[in-house]
Design a protein around this motif. Sequence first.
Motif, PDB file in Angstrom:
ATOM      1  N   TRP A 272      -2.920   5.266   2.208  1.00  0.00           N
ATOM      2  CA  TRP A 272      -1.764   6.087   1.869  1.00  0.00           C
ATOM      3  C   TRP A 272      -0.999   6.515   3.107  1.00  0.00           C
ATOM      4  O   TRP A 272       0.217   6.628   3.084  1.00  0.00           O
ATOM      5  CB  TRP A 272      -2.204   7.308   1.053  1.00  0.00           C
ATOM      6  CG  TRP A 272      -2.630   6.936  -0.319  1.00  0.00           C
ATOM      7  CD1 TRP A 272      -2.225   5.832  -1.007  1.00  0.00           C
ATOM      8  CD2 TRP A 272      -3.549   7.611  -1.161  1.00  0.00           C
ATOM      9  NE1 TRP A 272      -2.830   5.796  -2.233  1.00  0.00           N
ATOM     10  CE2 TRP A 272      -3.648   6.868  -2.363  1.00  0.00           C
ATOM     11  CE3 TRP A 272      -4.304   8.773  -1.042  1.00  0.00           C
ATOM     12  CZ2 TRP A 272      -4.465   7.260  -3.415  1.00  0.00           C
ATOM     13  CZ3 TRP A 272      -5.108   9.157  -2.104  1.00  0.00           C
ATOM     14  CH2 TRP A 272      -5.183   8.409  -3.275  1.00  0.00           C
ATOM     15  N   PHE A 273      -1.734   6.734   4.203  1.00  0.00           N
ATOM     16  CA  PHE A 273      -1.026   7.093   5.430  1.00  0.00           C
ATOM     17  C   PHE A 273      -0.182   5.938   5.924  1.00  0.00           C
ATOM     18  O   PHE A 273       0.824   6.136   6.583  1.00  0.00           O
ATOM     19  CB  PHE A 273      -2.012   7.499   6.525  1.00  0.00           C
ATOM     20  CG  PHE A 273      -2.334   8.957   6.508  1.00  0.00           C
ATOM     21  CD1 PHE A 273      -1.319   9.895   6.609  1.00  0.00           C
ATOM     22  CD2 PHE A 273      -3.618   9.411   6.391  1.00  0.00           C
ATOM     23  CE1 PHE A 273      -1.596  11.238   6.579  1.00  0.00           C
ATOM     24  CE2 PHE A 273      -3.910  10.753   6.363  1.00  0.00           C
ATOM     25  CZ  PHE A 273      -2.898  11.675   6.455  1.00  0.00           C
ATOM     26  N   GLN A 274      -0.603   4.719   5.627  1.00  0.00           N
ATOM     27  CA  GLN A 274       0.135   3.562   6.125  1.00  0.00           C
ATOM     28  C   GLN A 274       1.024   2.953   5.055  1.00  0.00           C
ATOM     29  O   GLN A 274       1.410   1.788   5.163  1.00  0.00           O
ATOM     30  CB  GLN A 274      -0.850   2.519   6.631  1.00  0.00           C
ATOM     31  CG  GLN A 274      -1.687   3.057   7.754  1.00  0.00           C
ATOM     32  CD  GLN A 274      -2.749   2.097   8.176  1.00  0.00           C
ATOM     33  OE1 GLN A 274      -3.110   1.198   7.433  1.00  0.00           O
ATOM     34  NE2 GLN A 274      -3.262   2.264   9.376  1.00  0.00           N
ATOM     35  N   LEU A 275       1.293   3.717   4.001  1.00  0.00           N
ATOM     36  CA  LEU A 275       2.150   3.260   2.905  1.00  0.00           C
ATOM     37  C   LEU A 275       1.609   1.999   2.250  1.00  0.00           C
ATOM     38  O   LEU A 275       2.367   1.126   1.843  1.00  0.00           O
ATOM     39  CB  LEU A 275       3.588   3.006   3.383  1.00  0.00           C
ATOM     40  CG  LEU A 275       4.387   4.236   3.769  1.00  0.00           C
ATOM     41  CD1 LEU A 275       5.792   3.835   4.134  1.00  0.00           C
ATOM     42  CD2 LEU A 275       4.422   5.234   2.644  1.00  0.00           C
ATOM     43  N   ARG A 276       0.284   1.916   2.172  1.00  0.00           N
ATOM     44  CA  ARG A 276      -0.312   0.803   1.446  1.00  0.00           C
ATOM     45  C   ARG A 276      -0.907   1.346   0.155  1.00  0.00           C
ATOM     46  O   ARG A 276      -0.750   2.520  -0.166  1.00  0.00           O
ATOM     47  CB  ARG A 276      -1.417   0.152   2.291  1.00  0.00           C
ATOM     48  CG  ARG A 276      -0.904  -0.582   3.497  1.00  0.00           C
ATOM     49  CD  ARG A 276      -2.031  -1.291   4.214  1.00  0.00           C
ATOM     50  NE  ARG A 276      -2.891  -0.393   4.945  1.00  0.00           N
ATOM     51  CZ  ARG A 276      -4.158  -0.167   4.633  1.00  0.00           C
ATOM     52  NH1 ARG A 276      -4.702  -0.750   3.606  1.00  0.00           N
ATOM     53  NH2 ARG A 276      -4.884   0.673   5.341  1.00  0.00           N
ATOM     54  N   ILE A 277      -1.583   0.484  -0.586  1.00  0.00           N
ATOM     55  CA  ILE A 277      -2.174   0.919  -1.844  1.00  0.00           C
ATOM     56  C   ILE A 277      -3.672   1.157  -1.683  1.00  0.00           C
ATOM     57  O   ILE A 277      -4.228   2.079  -2.250  1.00  0.00           O
ATOM     58  CB  ILE A 277      -1.903  -0.120  -2.943  1.00  0.00           C
ATOM     59  CG1 ILE A 277      -0.407  -0.164  -3.232  1.00  0.00           C
ATOM     60  CG2 ILE A 277      -2.645   0.239  -4.206  1.00  0.00           C
ATOM     61  CD1 ILE A 277      -0.010  -1.224  -4.201  1.00  0.00           C
TER      62      ILE A 277
ATOM     63  N   TRP B  15      -5.545   8.830  11.688  1.00  0.00           N
ATOM     64  CA  TRP B  15      -4.433   7.924  11.437  1.00  0.00           C
ATOM     65  C   TRP B  15      -3.141   8.405  12.068  1.00  0.00           C
ATOM     66  O   TRP B  15      -2.088   7.846  11.817  1.00  0.00           O
ATOM     67  CB  TRP B  15      -4.271   7.698   9.950  1.00  0.00           C
ATOM     68  CG  TRP B  15      -5.496   7.061   9.426  1.00  0.00           C
ATOM     69  CD1 TRP B  15      -6.448   7.640   8.646  1.00  0.00           C
ATOM     70  CD2 TRP B  15      -5.973   5.756   9.714  1.00  0.00           C
ATOM     71  NE1 TRP B  15      -7.472   6.775   8.425  1.00  0.00           N
ATOM     72  CE2 TRP B  15      -7.203   5.609   9.062  1.00  0.00           C
ATOM     73  CE3 TRP B  15      -5.471   4.684  10.460  1.00  0.00           C
ATOM     74  CZ2 TRP B  15      -7.947   4.444   9.142  1.00  0.00           C
ATOM     75  CZ3 TRP B  15      -6.215   3.536  10.519  1.00  0.00           C
ATOM     76  CH2 TRP B  15      -7.435   3.431   9.871  1.00  0.00           C
ATOM     77  N   THR B  16      -3.206   9.488  12.873  1.00  0.00           N
ATOM     78  CA  THR B  16      -1.995   9.939  13.537  1.00  0.00           C
ATOM     79  C   THR B  16      -2.078   9.762  15.040  1.00  0.00           C
ATOM     80  O   THR B  16      -1.149   9.260  15.654  1.00  0.00           O
ATOM     81  CB  THR B  16      -1.746  11.419  13.234  1.00  0.00           C
ATOM     82  OG1 THR B  16      -1.743  11.596  11.836  1.00  0.00           O
ATOM     83  CG2 THR B  16      -0.422  11.860  13.789  1.00  0.00           C
TER      84      THR B  16
ATOM     85  N   TRP C 218      -6.782  12.618   8.836  1.00  0.00           N
ATOM     86  CA  TRP C 218      -5.384  12.760   9.244  1.00  0.00           C
ATOM     87  C   TRP C 218      -5.275  12.571  10.754  1.00  0.00           C
ATOM     88  O   TRP C 218      -4.390  11.859  11.253  1.00  0.00           O
ATOM     89  CB  TRP C 218      -4.918  14.140   8.821  1.00  0.00           C
ATOM     90  CG  TRP C 218      -3.442  14.357   8.806  1.00  0.00           C
ATOM     91  CD1 TRP C 218      -2.472  13.543   9.322  1.00  0.00           C
ATOM     92  CD2 TRP C 218      -2.768  15.472   8.238  1.00  0.00           C
ATOM     93  NE1 TRP C 218      -1.242  14.090   9.116  1.00  0.00           N
ATOM     94  CE2 TRP C 218      -1.393  15.265   8.456  1.00  0.00           C
ATOM     95  CE3 TRP C 218      -3.194  16.619   7.582  1.00  0.00           C
ATOM     96  CZ2 TRP C 218      -0.445  16.184   8.028  1.00  0.00           C
ATOM     97  CZ3 TRP C 218      -2.248  17.524   7.164  1.00  0.00           C
ATOM     98  CH2 TRP C 218      -0.892  17.297   7.381  1.00  0.00           C
TER      99      TRP C 218
ATOM    100  N   VAL D 218      -7.332   7.008   1.877  1.00  0.00           N
ATOM    101  CA  VAL D 218      -6.458   7.881   2.665  1.00  0.00           C
ATOM    102  C   VAL D 218      -5.754   7.072   3.745  1.00  0.00           C
ATOM    103  O   VAL D 218      -4.545   7.233   3.975  1.00  0.00           O
ATOM    104  CB  VAL D 218      -7.287   9.032   3.269  1.00  0.00           C
ATOM    105  CG1 VAL D 218      -6.475   9.792   4.281  1.00  0.00           C
ATOM    106  CG2 VAL D 218      -7.744   9.971   2.187  1.00  0.00           C
TER     107      VAL D 218
END
Lengths: 354, 158
Positions: free
Chosen positions: A57-62, A313-314, A310, A54
């Motif tokens: 994905w929040f950081q546009l990684r894989i 990471w925000t 969420w 997760v």
Amino acid sequence: MYSSLIITNNIHSWVLSWMPAAATGIIEMIMIALAYLTLFAVLGLFLVLMERKVAAWFQLRIGPNRVGFFGMFQTIADALKLLSKELTGTDKADKFLYNLAPYFLIISSLMALAVFPFSKNLQAFDINIGIFFLIAISSIGVIGILLGGWSSNNKFALIGAMRSGVQTISYELSVGLSLLTMILLTGSLQLSEIIEVQKSGWLIVQGHIPAVIAFMIYMIAGTAETNRAPFDMVEAESELGAGFHTEYSGMKFAYFFLAEFINMFIIAAIGTTVFFGGWLSPFGITESIPWLGVFWFMIKTFALVFLMMWFRWTFPRLRVDQLLTLEWKYLLPINLFNIVLMAIIIWLNFTIQF
Amino acid sequence: MSYFSDIYHGIRTLLTGMGVTGKYFLHSRKGAITQQYPDNRDTLKMFERFRGEVVMPHDENNEHSCTGCQKCEIACPNGSIEIIWDRQVDPETGKKKKLIDKHIYHLGMCTQCGLCIDACPSDAIKWAQNFENAVYDRSQLTRVLNRPGSKVRAGVEE
Ligand code: SF4
Ligand code: SF4
């Protein structure tokens, strides 16, 4: 496990067939303990994997994708690595307390896991003061953190542990009060009873406005109780190394790490049970199949776990003084007001029930 | 009264933040910026602004535009560039002219600061985007940038 589920009854009669009744009790207790330990390990590993995915994905990684299918076995590999590592310690550490500390955390989170009703009758210990027990147990874990920080003879660990003490003691007040708001609705502390009440609508619907406020406060305070970002004063990597577990390595570190994730699961599971109807299916669509309750329980719990990730990471981190301001100047007064509001709503019968 | 507006403002900004990260979360499938390097070695293109090493482009007639002015050598803070030059008679004009013999570049000492490229008055050197710069021997890091037999392009003056 006093259960009407067929499978447990079968096991019970099977064990009884070749054992005296007294030994049967002990054997069954051991089996339940083993089952919960397995659950603990699997859940912990899965949550770590989920957190990493997760976060990616929040950081546009894989995220982890090399070990096994989509990196499914990454955390298992990590656990094996930690198992094989050396257990180090500092020179003047208080060896006894130092070794004891991880077990406090693990045992308190295991004890908390034991009281959850995963489905109808699928519950190890249906204690009649369930919520009270959970609140009490979840604050015992902080003793493990304090011991670990104190005994490892490292100033960063000590600062981390003291911060954890401050944080947990202030925020468990909010957790307790927000749960108390919901107890006004249920009129019982027993978890199975609480779920029984929700057959006529989940509590967050029944209690509408004050219930939503209580849920928000519960999520904030719950995140703080698990010492996760944005409330990670305890582990503050940028300031304290790794906080209270700076001096731990290998499997002892893994215990702290797993316990942290299990605590997150526990906070989410309490939230599910108290606000979102536990194992009850939405609108009772699968009421006739009780074992599906596990499925619903897990779905709701993991939805709340995802919410906490969420948050992590925000939101920006809080300073220690901001942390205490948030609790004592905002959450606590709102909470007290909220209890009165809930009492008035119940008194005037404004609850929504189907 | 600012107490309540603080709460309102706080919740609203936090929700805005969650909206932004939530959008990222949903788009992470397509928009992942991770390069899985050794796997996509054939297709991986570095960005224009990436600083791999200093090179001197040559055109099809094996001509470059380095006049041997040594400005890059002076600009380099590490002494990574050495210019070996000579005064020779220009065959076309018959005058004596400073001509470059070797433009030596030590990649091992270069910090990729780019001062040499900024200093060059005739844009003779530029950044290359290659990044697999590991070699087995230190001497391979010393490179001669002008190709053998190359000469300065006509019309490029100091
Ligand atoms: S990039 Fe900087 S360090 Fe490298 S050669 Fe040019 S001036 Fe020297
Ligand atoms: S590369 Fe540019 S600055 Fe360096 S000697 Fe040649 S013309 Fe002068």
